[in-house]
Design a protein around this motif. Structure first.
Motif, mmCIF file in Angstrom:
data_model
loop_
_atom_site.group_PDB
_atom_site.id
_atom_site.type_symbol
_atom_site.label_atom_id
_atom_site.label_comp_id
_atom_site.label_asym_id
_atom_site.label_seq_id
_atom_site.Cartn_x
_atom_site.Cartn_y
_atom_site.Cartn_z
ATOM 1 N N TRP A 188 2.180 0.412 -8.701
ATOM 2 C CA TRP A 188 1.989 1.821 -9.023
ATOM 3 C C TRP A 188 3.353 2.488 -9.183
ATOM 4 O O TRP A 188 4.328 2.095 -8.548
ATOM 5 C CB TRP A 188 1.128 2.531 -7.983
ATOM 6 N N HIS A 189 3.384 3.450 -10.079
ATOM 7 C CA HIS A 189 4.634 4.111 -10.428
ATOM 8 C C HIS A 189 4.445 5.623 -10.489
ATOM 9 O O HIS A 189 3.354 6.108 -10.779
ATOM 10 C CB HIS A 189 5.143 3.622 -11.791
ATOM 11 N N PHE A 190 5.529 6.321 -10.214
ATOM 12 C CA PHE A 190 5.565 7.765 -10.461
ATOM 13 C C PHE A 190 6.648 8.012 -11.510
ATOM 14 O O PHE A 190 7.466 7.131 -11.816
ATOM 15 C CB PHE A 190 5.841 8.544 -9.176
ATOM 16 N N LEU A 191 6.652 9.211 -12.080
ATOM 17 C CA LEU A 191 7.628 9.567 -13.109
ATOM 18 C C LEU A 191 8.728 10.427 -12.519
ATOM 19 O O LEU A 191 8.482 11.284 -11.668
ATOM 20 C CB LEU A 191 6.950 10.320 -14.250
ATOM 21 N N GLY B 2 14.005 7.960 -22.613
ATOM 22 C CA GLY B 2 12.555 8.050 -22.609
ATOM 23 C C GLY B 2 12.056 8.314 -21.188
ATOM 24 O O GLY B 2 12.670 9.063 -20.427
ATOM 25 N N SER B 3 10.984 7.677 -20.811
ATOM 26 C CA SER B 3 10.392 7.894 -19.486
ATOM 27 C C SER B 3 11.106 7.080 -18.420
ATOM 28 O O SER B 3 11.593 5.970 -18.680
ATOM 29 C CB SER B 3 8.913 7.510 -19.510
ATOM 30 N N LEU B 4 11.185 7.646 -17.220
ATOM 31 C CA LEU B 4 11.671 6.923 -16.047
ATOM 32 C C LEU B 4 10.469 6.582 -15.182
ATOM 33 O O LEU B 4 9.872 7.460 -14.553
ATOM 34 C CB LEU B 4 12.653 7.775 -15.242
ATOM 35 N N TYR B 5 10.082 5.306 -15.163
ATOM 36 C CA TYR B 5 8.967 4.844 -14.340
ATOM 37 C C TYR B 5 9.538 4.276 -13.046
ATOM 38 O O TYR B 5 10.364 3.357 -13.066
ATOM 39 C CB TYR B 5 8.175 3.766 -15.076
ATOM 40 N N CYS B 6 9.094 4.810 -11.912
ATOM 41 C CA CYS B 6 9.651 4.417 -10.619
ATOM 42 C C CYS B 6 8.586 3.752 -9.768
ATOM 43 O O CYS B 6 7.557 4.366 -9.451
ATOM 44 C CB CYS B 6 10.205 5.635 -9.893
ATOM 45 N N ALA C 6 8.163 -8.420 -14.312
ATOM 46 C CA ALA C 6 7.213 -8.790 -15.366
ATOM 47 C C ALA C 6 5.825 -8.222 -15.080
ATOM 48 O O ALA C 6 5.134 -7.742 -15.991
ATOM 49 C CB ALA C 6 7.147 -10.316 -15.495
ATOM 50 N N GLU C 7 5.414 -8.256 -13.823
ATOM 51 C CA GLU C 7 4.114 -7.683 -13.458
ATOM 52 C C GLU C 7 4.117 -6.165 -13.640
ATOM 53 O O GLU C 7 3.122 -5.581 -14.096
ATOM 54 C CB GLU C 7 3.780 -8.047 -12.019
ATOM 55 N N GLN C 8 5.226 -5.534 -13.317
ATOM 56 C CA GLN C 8 5.309 -4.087 -13.499
ATOM 57 C C GLN C 8 5.219 -3.704 -14.976
ATOM 58 O O GLN C 8 4.532 -2.745 -15.342
ATOM 59 C CB GLN C 8 6.614 -3.561 -12.900
ATOM 60 N N ILE C 9 5.918 -4.448 -15.823
ATOM 61 C CA ILE C 9 5.852 -4.179 -17.261
ATOM 62 C C ILE C 9 4.432 -4.365 -17.772
ATOM 63 O O ILE C 9 3.917 -3.546 -18.549
ATOM 64 C CB ILE C 9 6.840 -5.093 -18.021
ATOM 65 N N ARG C 10 3.779 -5.422 -17.323
ATOM 66 C CA ARG C 10 2.374 -5.640 -17.701
ATOM 67 C C ARG C 10 1.522 -4.448 -17.280
ATOM 68 O O ARG C 10 0.737 -3.917 -18.092
ATOM 69 C CB ARG C 10 1.845 -6.912 -17.029
#
Length: 311
Positions: A123-126, A90-94, A256-260
């Motif tokens: 914050w994340h990039f793909l 699926g997606s790669l969130y970095c 956990a914060e990133q998943i949220r």
């Protein structure tokens, strides 16, 4: 953990993809023995790791009960080539700038007292899932780049769909953990033929998603075997020289914060992967970059080692 030619092998079951005469197969690895997952489980669809993750709540119960005495191994791990444990997932969130020591490193490199503008959420990039490759692979420096950089990261693999998740339950959606190297072509991040203030100046595709830009593996460690993802040592070396060494406790935003934060904006699906950020020690902070024949090795405590050759 036992030592062999692959480094440390798992004393508890982990999931792998490996090359066989029948093509890519999904397996369960325990000590030095590989059990073909489709054959061992009796579920033909488990030849595809994506289906394992789709079925994760039920599958995780099966793997906990796995008894090697009742199954014959398919092959020894030393006889197979390990592949990236997920293929075109699926997606790669970095996560960007997510370690306090890396934040300080960047601030110093930029001549600032402190970056200190991280915002209220991560914050994340793909990164393209097609950029993934496995341990033992050869990664080619993009033709137009002379500034290939390294970043070791803890990666979390989603196994349960989720939207608008709370911190308290966020980790329940993680199926497994693995190691990722986020390679970056630093000199391709900005298009030199475009004015500096132009909105078309940035080029994240060339910077982050070239072929081989995301080595991942060597296997998937079920989340139940990782009691605390916020207390794992991680390191990266180039030709045996340690460049990065830190602990996931230094993350600015926890997993956990990133998943949220991600799930507030978009639904997380089984097979999605979250790269949780990198600590200090990247090459750009010291003006060092990778060259052909370099060997890059990344480790996270309890998760094994990913090693690739630069060409």
């Amino acid at each position: 953990m036992k030592e062999n030619l692959f480094g440390s092998l798992p004393s508890r079951p982990v999931l792998i993809r490996y090359e066989s005469e029948r093509g890519a197969r999904t397996g369960l690895l325990l000590d030095d023995r590989v059990y073909d997952l489709a054959e061992t489980s009796g579920e033909a669809r488990y030849v595809d790791m994506a289906m394992v993750l789709t079925d994760w709540p039920a599958f995780s119960g099966w793997i906990k009960k796995f008894n090697p005495i009742t199954h014959n191994p398919t092959v020894l791990v030393g006889q197979v080539k390990l592949l990236a444990p997920l293929a075109n997932s699926g997606s790669l969130y970095c996560a960007g700038a997510n370690y306090s020591d890396h934040e300080a490193e960047m601030a110093a490199a930029q001549g600032n007292a402190s970056v200190n503008q991280k915002g209220a959420r991560s914050w994340h990039f793909l990164k393209s899932s097609h950029s993934m490759t496995g341990t033992g692979s050869t990664v080619r420096v993009p033709a137009a780049s002379s500034a290939l950089d390294w970043e070791v990261e803890l990666a979390a693999v989603i196994g349960v769909k989720g939207k608008d998740l709370a911190i308290e339950t966020a980790l329940d959606h993680v199926a497994a953990y693995t190691i990722a190297i986020d390679f970056s072509a630093r000199d391709l991040s900005r298009r030199q033929d475009v004015p500096e203030r132009s909105p078309f100046r940035m080029d994240w595709l060339s910077h982050k998603s070239f072929d081989g830009a995301c080595p991942i593996g060597p296997w998937l460690v079920p989340a139940d075997n990782v009691p605390d993802p916020q207390n794992l040592d991680l390191s990266l070396s180039v030709n045996g020289d340690t460049k990065q060494r830190s602990n996931t406790s230094h993350m600015i935003f926890s997993l956990a914060e990133q998943i949220r934060d991600i799930s507030e904006r978009i639904t997380l699906w089984p097979g999605d992967i979250i790269l949780t950020g990198t600590p200090a020690g990247v090459g750009s902070s010291r003006g060092e970059f990778l060259r052909a024949a370099d060997i890059v090795s990344a480790k996270v405590a309890g998760l094994g080692e990913v090693r690739v050759l630069i060409a």
